[in-house]
Each structure stands twice: as structure tokens, then as C-alpha cells.
Motif scaffolding. Structure first.
Motif, PDB file in Angstrom:
ATOM      1  N   GLY A 161       0.934  -1.217  -0.209  1.00  0.00           N
ATOM      2  CA  GLY A 161       0.187   0.257  -0.123  1.00  0.00           C
ATOM      3  C   GLY A 161       0.753   1.154  -0.014  1.00  0.00           C
ATOM      4  O   GLY A 161       0.485   1.979  -0.802  1.00  0.00           O
ATOM      5  N   MET A 162       1.980   1.277   0.706  1.00  0.00           N
ATOM      6  CA  MET A 162       2.701   2.306   0.861  1.00  0.00           C
ATOM      7  C   MET A 162       3.664   2.477  -0.383  1.00  0.00           C
ATOM      8  O   MET A 162       3.805   3.700  -1.158  1.00  0.00           O
ATOM      9  N   GLY A 163       3.752   1.421  -1.344  1.00  0.00           N
ATOM     10  CA  GLY A 163       4.456   1.430  -2.444  1.00  0.00           C
ATOM     11  C   GLY A 163       3.631   2.166  -3.532  1.00  0.00           C
ATOM     12  O   GLY A 163       3.908   2.888  -4.483  1.00  0.00           O
ATOM     13  N   THR A 164       2.309   1.838  -3.375  1.00  0.00           N
ATOM     14  CA  THR A 164       1.074   2.461  -4.297  1.00  0.00           C
ATOM     15  C   THR A 164       1.154   4.072  -4.102  1.00  0.00           C
ATOM     16  O   THR A 164       1.188   4.656  -5.072  1.00  0.00           O
ATOM     17  N   ALA A 165       1.167   4.208  -2.769  1.00  0.00           N
ATOM     18  CA  ALA A 165       1.298   5.890  -2.491  1.00  0.00           C
ATOM     19  C   ALA A 165       2.401   6.678  -3.181  1.00  0.00           C
ATOM     20  O   ALA A 165       2.392   7.565  -3.669  1.00  0.00           O
ATOM     21  N   GLU A 166       3.547   5.683  -3.041  1.00  0.00           N
ATOM     22  CA  GLU A 166       4.911   6.120  -3.738  1.00  0.00           C
ATOM     23  C   GLU A 166       4.626   6.472  -5.307  1.00  0.00           C
ATOM     24  O   GLU A 166       4.886   7.647  -5.748  1.00  0.00           O
ATOM     25  N   ARG A 167       3.967   5.417  -6.019  1.00  0.00           N
ATOM     26  CA  ARG A 167       3.870   5.649  -7.363  1.00  0.00           C
ATOM     27  C   ARG A 167       2.731   6.779  -7.544  1.00  0.00           C
ATOM     28  O   ARG A 167       3.190   7.449  -8.643  1.00  0.00           O
ATOM     29  N   ILE A 168       1.855   6.780  -6.809  1.00  0.00           N
ATOM     30  CA  ILE A 168       0.891   8.046  -7.232  1.00  0.00           C
ATOM     31  C   ILE A 168       1.617   9.229  -7.087  1.00  0.00           C
ATOM     32  O   ILE A 168       1.323  10.295  -7.763  1.00  0.00           O
ATOM     33  N   SER A 169       2.420   9.450  -6.072  1.00  0.00           N
ATOM     34  CA  SER A 169       3.221  10.735  -5.654  1.00  0.00           C
ATOM     35  C   SER A 169       4.031  10.883  -7.244  1.00  0.00           C
ATOM     36  O   SER A 169       4.120  12.004  -7.851  1.00  0.00           O
ATOM     37  N   GLU A 170       4.598   9.990  -7.626  1.00  0.00           N
ATOM     38  CA  GLU A 170       5.692  10.026  -8.745  1.00  0.00           C
ATOM     39  C   GLU A 170       4.851  10.320  -9.980  1.00  0.00           C
ATOM     40  O   GLU A 170       5.247  11.252 -10.624  1.00  0.00           O
ATOM     41  N   LEU A 171       3.711   9.688 -10.236  1.00  0.00           N
ATOM     42  CA  LEU A 171       2.763  10.150 -11.416  1.00  0.00           C
ATOM     43  C   LEU A 171       2.167  11.337 -11.379  1.00  0.00           C
ATOM     44  O   LEU A 171       2.137  12.034 -12.382  1.00  0.00           O
ATOM     45  N   VAL A 172       1.793  11.985  -9.948  1.00  0.00           N
ATOM     46  CA  VAL A 172       1.436  13.350 -10.232  1.00  0.00           C
ATOM     47  C   VAL A 172       2.527  14.469 -10.480  1.00  0.00           C
ATOM     48  O   VAL A 172       2.232  15.307 -11.278  1.00  0.00           O
ATOM     49  N   ASP A 178      -1.333  20.581 -11.346  1.00  0.00           N
ATOM     50  CA  ASP A 178      -1.378  21.712 -10.467  1.00  0.00           C
ATOM     51  C   ASP A 178      -1.554  21.427  -9.111  1.00  0.00           C
ATOM     52  O   ASP A 178      -2.517  21.735  -8.361  1.00  0.00           O
ATOM     53  N   VAL A 179      -0.553  20.611  -8.430  1.00  0.00           N
ATOM     54  CA  VAL A 179      -0.701  19.966  -7.066  1.00  0.00           C
ATOM     55  C   VAL A 179       0.312  20.684  -6.462  1.00  0.00           C
ATOM     56  O   VAL A 179       1.623  20.483  -6.762  1.00  0.00           O
ATOM     57  N   ARG A 180       0.223  21.516  -5.358  1.00  0.00           N
ATOM     58  CA  ARG A 180       1.299  22.256  -4.617  1.00  0.00           C
ATOM     59  C   ARG A 180       2.139  21.001  -3.529  1.00  0.00           C
ATOM     60  O   ARG A 180       3.025  21.077  -3.400  1.00  0.00           O
ATOM     61  N   ASN A 181       1.255  20.435  -2.869  1.00  0.00           N
ATOM     62  CA  ASN A 181       1.814  19.536  -1.689  1.00  0.00           C
ATOM     63  C   ASN A 181       0.968  18.130  -1.902  1.00  0.00           C
ATOM     64  O   ASN A 181      -0.077  18.053  -2.154  1.00  0.00           O
ATOM     65  N   ILE A 182       1.980  17.371  -1.671  1.00  0.00           N
ATOM     66  CA  ILE A 182       1.560  15.747  -1.675  1.00  0.00           C
ATOM     67  C   ILE A 182       1.661  15.113  -0.331  1.00  0.00           C
ATOM     68  O   ILE A 182       2.687  15.303   0.146  1.00  0.00           O
ATOM     69  N   HIS A 183       0.598  14.800   0.459  1.00  0.00           N
ATOM     70  CA  HIS A 183       0.657  13.949   1.698  1.00  0.00           C
ATOM     71  C   HIS A 183       0.301  12.644   1.852  1.00  0.00           C
ATOM     72  O   HIS A 183      -0.824  12.316   0.864  1.00  0.00           O
ATOM     73  N   VAL A 184       1.064  11.601   2.758  1.00  0.00           N
ATOM     74  CA  VAL A 184       0.344  10.363   2.867  1.00  0.00           C
ATOM     75  C   VAL A 184      -0.521  10.222   4.031  1.00  0.00           C
ATOM     76  O   VAL A 184       0.097  10.668   5.135  1.00  0.00           O
ATOM     77  N   VAL A 185      -1.749   9.778   3.925  1.00  0.00           N
ATOM     78  CA  VAL A 185      -2.284   9.393   5.207  1.00  0.00           C
ATOM     79  C   VAL A 185      -2.289   7.682   5.435  1.00  0.00           C
ATOM     80  O   VAL A 185      -2.825   7.283   4.544  1.00  0.00           O
ATOM     81  N   ALA A 186      -1.771   7.362   6.492  1.00  0.00           N
ATOM     82  CA  ALA A 186      -1.697   5.782   6.787  1.00  0.00           C
ATOM     83  C   ALA A 186      -3.286   5.553   7.293  1.00  0.00           C
ATOM     84  O   ALA A 186      -3.417   6.176   8.490  1.00  0.00           O
TER      85      ALA A 186
END
Length: 250
Positions: A161-172, A178-186
Motif C-alpha cells: 500500500g505504501m508502495g502504491t502511494a509512492e507511485r501515485i506521488s511520482e505520477l502526479v 497543478d498540485v502544490r503539496n502531496i501528503h500520505v495518510v496511513a
């Protein structure tokens, strides 16, 4: 200036629950708030304990079916905009707009282009816009909603799941959105996996903004079809989402 917050993540991670609890926090303030259910599955009204009879998907369908029958000199964007305002649910503490999905097949580029400008004008009327996004990243490439201040990627506590969050961050970043900040919520965090989640987030370079504990009252309400919006103040999930909201400046 309007602050726009979007919540995304894989299906089943609890992004709609997080959206609901953030909205719950916002309604305690004097801010004028718009909630947008941008997930075609349309679960947000149920977790909020309200109903939405019409969606923007319905209006898209109407515009696609009727555009060739409209006089050539008529302002189609004005018609579309007026019909979108008709779908806006004005509730006591917030307004709700449900995107839905068109039922027909074919390319909706025409109405999506109209929608971008309309949504820019609509969101200007609010202090905060909070969006429950669909899984995946197609909605970012369409850029129906632009200038997102904070994107919250909701994940479970697993390494996958954390790896998926990493991929989403990279793809954004790759999509130049136009996304200023990316945060992860576990979400659905336990005492057993809490330390490992923090360690994995550090290893992957993720900005972990919150660890929402497993809350049995959420599962019970989901099973009974009851609104999560009405969770008690001492709910563990409510308390942690309140902390996240403070970190976001809400």
C-alpha cells in the motif's frame, strides 16, 4: 483565496471516510465549504448521511445529446453552468456537488472542456473545497479541478500500500499537475504496524501527515449503512483526522 484539498488512494483504503471526517472538522468553523464527490461510485453522500438525486454526469449526458439541437448562436457554456448550479445540494453546513459519470459511450472532451472553466468559477465562491477523488490518476490528466493545494494519498499500513502511494506521488509529478503539496495518510493503523509504517514512509521518501488508527465504530457504521459524519467526538479516527486538519491549516 480558495483552498482546494483532494483525497485519493486505492479502493478500500478508506479515502471516503477520511474525506467525511475532514469535512466534519471544517463544518465546525465559519468557513464556507464545498464538498465534491468526484468518485463515479458516489459513496460520499451515504457517509455524510444525505442524498444527491442529480449529478454532473447527468448534465454531461444532456449536453452531449442536445448540443446538435441547440441554435448555433446560443451560449452552451451558460446553459451548462446553470444546470450545474441546479445539481448543487445546499445543506446547512456545506454544499455538496456529485460528479457521477455519464451513462453513454463516446468522447466527452467537449463537455469536459466546458466544465473546467465552470468549476474554476464555482470554486471561487468557497473558502475550502474538499474532493473525494476516484482511484487512479485519469482525473488529474483531465484537470477538471485545477490548482490543488493539498493532495492526500490514503493508504493502508502494508508495504504494498505504501508502495502504491509512492507511485501515485511520482505520477502526479510526471503528469505536471497543478498540485502544490502531496501528503500520505496511513489508515487503519494498529499499534503493531505503526512503527513499521513510519519507517517505510521514511525509506520511500513519503511525507506522512497522519496515522489514522483502526476504529471499530467505522466498520460497524459501514455495515449498518449509517453515516460516518455522526461519529462521536471520542472516536479514535475523528481525533487523528482533527490533528491532520490542523497540520493542513484548516
Amino acid at each position: 483565496m480558495t483552498k482546494i484539498i483532494a483525497i485519493t488512494g486505492k479502493g478500500g483504503t478508506g479515502k471516503t471516510a477520511i474525506t467525511t471526517l475532514l469535512l466534519r472538522h471544517l463544518t465546525k468553523s465559519d468557513k464556507v465549504v464545498l464538498a465534491i464527490d468526484a468518485d463515479p461510485d458516489t459513496n460520499l453522500p451515504e457517509t455524510l448521511g444525505c442524498e444527491a438525486d442529480r449529478t454532473i454526469g447527468d448534465i454531461k449526458e444532456y449536453m452531449m445529446n442536445e448540443r446538435d439541437n441547440m441554435p448555433p448562436d446560443i451560449n452552451k457554456e451558460s446553459i451548462f453552468e446553470s444546470k450545474i448550479y441546479e445539481t448543487l445540494n445546499e445543506l446547512p453546513d456545506y454544499d455538496l456537488l456529485v460528479m457521477g459519470r455519464p451513462e453513454g459511450s463516446g468522447c466527452y472532451c467537449y463537455v469536459n472542456n466546458l466544465l473546467r472553466g465552470i468549476m474554476d468559477r464555482l470554486t471561487e465562491n468557497y473558502d475550502v473545497v474538499i474532493m473525494d477523488m476516484e482511484a487512479g490518476l485519469e482525473h488529474f490528466s483531465r484537470k477538471t479541478i485545477r490548482n490543488i493545494d493539498d493532495l492526500l494519498v490514503v493508504t493502508d499500513g502494508s508495504r504494498r500500500g505504501m508502495g502504491t502511494a509512492e507511485r501515485i506521488s511520482e505520477l502526479v509529478h510526471e503528469l505536471e499537475t497543478d498540485v502544490r503539496n502531496i501528503h500520505v495518510v496511513a489508515n487503519k493503523v494498529t499499534e503493531d504496524n505503526k512503527e513499521q509504517i513510519q519507517k517505510t514512509a521514511n525509506e520511500l521518501g513519503l511525507k506522512l501527515i497522519g496515522l489514522v488508527p483502526t476504529d471499530e465504530s467505522i466498520a460497524e457504521r459501514d455495515l449498518a449503512g449509517e453515516a460516518l459524519y455522526d461519529l462521536p467526538e471520542d472516536s479514535k479516527a475523528v481525533i487523528e483526522v482533527e490533528r491532520i486538519a490542523v497540520k493542513l491549516g484548516l
